[in-house]
Motif scaffolding. Structure first.
Motif, short mmCIF file in Angstrom:
data_model
loop_
_atom_site.label_atom_id
_atom_site.label_comp_id
_atom_site.label_asym_id
_atom_site.label_seq_id
_atom_site.Cartn_x
_atom_site.Cartn_y
_atom_site.Cartn_z
N SER A 9 8.20 96.92 5.36
CA SER A 9 8.48 95.74 4.71
C SER A 9 7.19 95.13 4.09
O SER A 9 7.00 94.29 3.21
CB SER A 9 8.63 95.07 5.29
OG SER A 9 10.19 94.97 5.59
N GLY A 10 5.56 95.39 5.35
CA GLY A 10 4.90 94.21 5.34
C GLY A 10 5.19 93.18 5.36
O GLY A 10 6.11 92.62 5.53
N SER A 11 4.25 92.33 4.44
CA SER A 11 4.95 90.95 4.02
C SER A 11 5.45 90.02 2.69
O SER A 11 5.70 88.99 2.32
CB SER A 11 2.77 89.88 3.47
OG SER A 11 2.50 90.48 2.64
N GLY A 12 5.39 91.95 2.23
CA GLY A 12 6.90 90.96 1.07
C GLY A 12 8.24 91.48 1.25
O GLY A 12 9.14 90.95 2.17
N GLU A 13 8.62 91.34 0.59
CA GLU A 13 9.90 91.50 -0.17
C GLU A 13 10.71 92.77 1.75
O GLU A 13 10.83 93.80 1.36
CB GLU A 13 10.84 92.16 -0.30
CG GLU A 13 12.21 91.93 -0.73
CD GLU A 13 13.25 92.34 -2.14
OE1 GLU A 13 14.19 92.70 -2.34
OE2 GLU A 13 12.92 92.51 -3.26
N SER A 14 12.21 91.85 2.21
CA SER A 14 12.27 92.77 3.28
C SER A 14 13.21 93.99 2.91
O SER A 14 14.01 93.75 2.81
CB SER A 14 12.94 92.41 4.88
OG SER A 14 13.76 93.02 5.43
#
Length: 587
Positions: A232-237
């Motif tokens: 997901s990184g730092s964005g939306e899961s």
């Protein structure tokens, strides 16, 4: 008031008739309710089956076709990778990535995957198929091999992205999405999230699966403790989006087997409230709550579990290398039967291991339950079996014995009633003598008596309310204006003359006559009545004339005379000699 006996008798008959009808309706309703309860009373499975055997019912095809899906990851292309695949038969294989650890794009597809396979194949690229591991050419070759193998499928219909790093497949009543977030050389995360949403939102298949190779930071067991949200990184899961759609999540990369409890959030891990008392063998998913299963025990190497990650409270079941390396070569695979027995809301899964004579390490049943707070998973089973039994009876022309029994009991009740009506009159008389004081008869008699009391009381009250007592001595006239008279009005009510005792103004004649220049009159106590407390005096100072509008009231009332200082002023009285007793006739 004169009481009309005919009206009373009519009212009494009406009351008796209404009471009889109420009792008849109550009796009819009780009988209907009894029959209805008999007809709608839920049956047990054994009662519904009747003479149908388990073998007959199990062999009857009903509902959605059952199929078995194998989920394996991190297998590599060594010969030992065949062992987990050989633990069971299956209809389709979902591979979670890392087909080879030496950048040999053809090894797995030539040595491990059977060329004459009878099952459907779906595969995801892992980090060992990425451009950073194998270069652009090796990465492109891996993508090409996966794509061509999936094109060979006969039942699974798959659609690839333009990069061929992502795909969506429809197999029977299941939708599977394969993503490669975090794999070098594939699409960026925002593009992959967009692909996920466009193919998962609004999907109508009974079963949905989100699959990728990597994991997010809370969903591995600690081999690489510093790993963050690789997917997901730092964005939306990605996890939470799939959860909202009710999709089961599969991942790998950590060479262990681990299953979470039902989660109502992944980005901030939250166990679903309906999973608060965990039964490790029952999983109930829905839109908004699902599970994540990590399986990287496919044959390459088993990892240890360590640190805080291995002790997260949301792990339901974990399998790793072991503290004494006891599971070092016991690789495994997860095998799930979807649409168990034809039930599209039920799946059964088991994690099997190589080289172990023990029972499966993990077994659990998945139920799709949209309302676990109101519906139990056993009810889902019972509802499906009852529907299957009904379909079997229709298919084989089997008459429901329960319905016949209900119909027979109703007919028997009706026949008994008819026989009772056809019995001889002597028998009726005897029965009536014995049942004279039944609860029903007492109720009717009491109701009739109560009705008579109410009617009689109403008549008495009504007759008293119409009597009027008039005491002329207590009649008081207020607010009389000067020069006003009063009269009684006759009005017409319902075609008959009646008198309204309210007062209405009468016109009074204006009398003008000459009077002496000075006139005084003193009313003394020598009159017939004692008015010693009053001294009345009339002084007229007009030298020429006197005009008055006083009128003689039409009510002969003592209080009226006393309070209004009455003095007659008719024209005839002016020519008479005034003395103390002259006008007693007016009083």
């Amino acid at each position: 008031m004169k009481i009309n006996k005919i009206n009373i008798l009519s009212t009494l008959c009406f009351a008796i008739n209404q009471i009889s009808q109420s009792n008849a309706q109550a009796s009819s309703q009780n009988q209907t309710q009894s029959i209805s309860q008999t007809q709608t009373q839920p049956q047990s499975i054994s009662q519904a089956k009747g003479s149908i055997t388990d073998e007959q019912l199990n062999s009857f095809k009903f509902g959605s076709p059952q199929f078995r899906l194998a989920i394996i990851g991190d297998s590599g292309s060594e010969s030992r990778a065949k062992k987990p695949m050989g633990l069971s038969t299956y209809d389709a294989l979902l591979h979670l990535g890392d087909f080879d650890y030496s950048c040999k794009p053809d090894a797995y597809f030539e040595n491990i995957l059977p060329s004459s396979r009878s099952f459907e194949f779906m595969g995801i690229l892992g980090n060992h198929e990425g451009a950073s591991e194998c270069g652009d050419d090796g990465h492109a070759k891996f993508k090409s091999n996966v794509y061509h193998e999936m094109e060979k499928n006969k039942e699974a219909k798959c659609e690839f992205s333009s990069s061929r790093c992502m795909w969506v497949c429809i197999y029977k009543n299941m939708r599977i999405l394969g993503l490669t977030a975090g794999v070098n050389g594939c699409d960026k995360r925002d593009v992959q999230l967009s692909f996920l949403k466009s193919h998962l939102e609004g999907a109508t298949e009974d079963w949905k699966i989100c699959a990728w190779h990597f994991y997010d930071k809370y969903f591995h067991t600690g081999k690489y403790p510093d790993d963050g949200n690789i997917v997901s990184g730092s964005g939306e899961s990605f996890y939470d989006y799939c959860r909202k759609q009710g999709a089961i999540i599969f991942s790998a990369h950590d060479h262990v087997y681990a299953r979470t409890r039902v989660m109502s959030q992944f980005s901030d891990p939250t166990i679903d409230k309906f999973d608060s008392k965990p039964d490790e063998n029952i999983v109930q998913i829905r839109e908004g709550a699902t599970i994540d299963i990590l399986n990287g025990a496919g044959g390459w190497e088993m990892y240890i579990e360590q640190g805080k990650h291995k002790d997260f409270e949301w792990w339901q079941k974990k399998y790793a290398k072991g503290s004494h390396n006891e599971n070092e070569h016991k690789y495994g695979g997860l095998f799930c039967n979807f649409n168990v027995g034809g039930n599209s809301k039920k799946a059964y899964c088991e994690f099997l291991r190589v080289g172990s004579d023990e029972k499966p390490f993990d077994t659990f049943t998945i139920y799709k339950n949209a309302s676990p707070g109101n519906v139990t998973y056993s009810q889902i089973d019972d509802e499906f079996i009852n529907e299957k039994i009904k379909a079997y009876k229709i298919e084989n022309n089997i008459v429901d014995e329960t319905n016949n029994a209900v119909d027979g009991s109703v007919a028997k009740s009706m026949n008994t009633k008819d026989n009772s009506n056809n019995s001889n009159s002597g028998s009726k008389d005897n029965n009536n003598n014995g049942t004279l004081f039944t609860r029903k008869n007492i109720t009717i008699g009491g109701s009739v008596c109560a009705a008579l009391v109410v009617i009689g009381s109403g008549v008495l009250i009504f007759s008293k309310s119409n009597k009027k007592v008039t005491d002329d001595t207590k009649l008081e006239i207020k607010d009389r204006q000067p020069n006003e008279g009063y009269q009684f009005n006759a009005v017409n009510i319902n075609g008959q003359n009646s008198y309204d005792d309210s007062f209405t103004l009468l016109p009074t004649p204006e009398v003008i006559s000459p009077l002496p220049e000075q006139f005084s009159f003193y009313h003394s106590n020598s009159m017939k009545r004692d008015y010693g407390n009053y001294d009345r005096k009339l002084e007229l100072e007009s030298p020429t004339s006197y005009t008055t509008n006083d009128s003689i009231p039409l009510v002969n009332n003592k209080r009226y005379r006393d309070n209004n200082n009455y003095f007659p002023s008719s024209s005839s009285s002016r020519n008479k000699q005034y003395n103390n007793n002259k006008y007693d006739k007016y009083w």
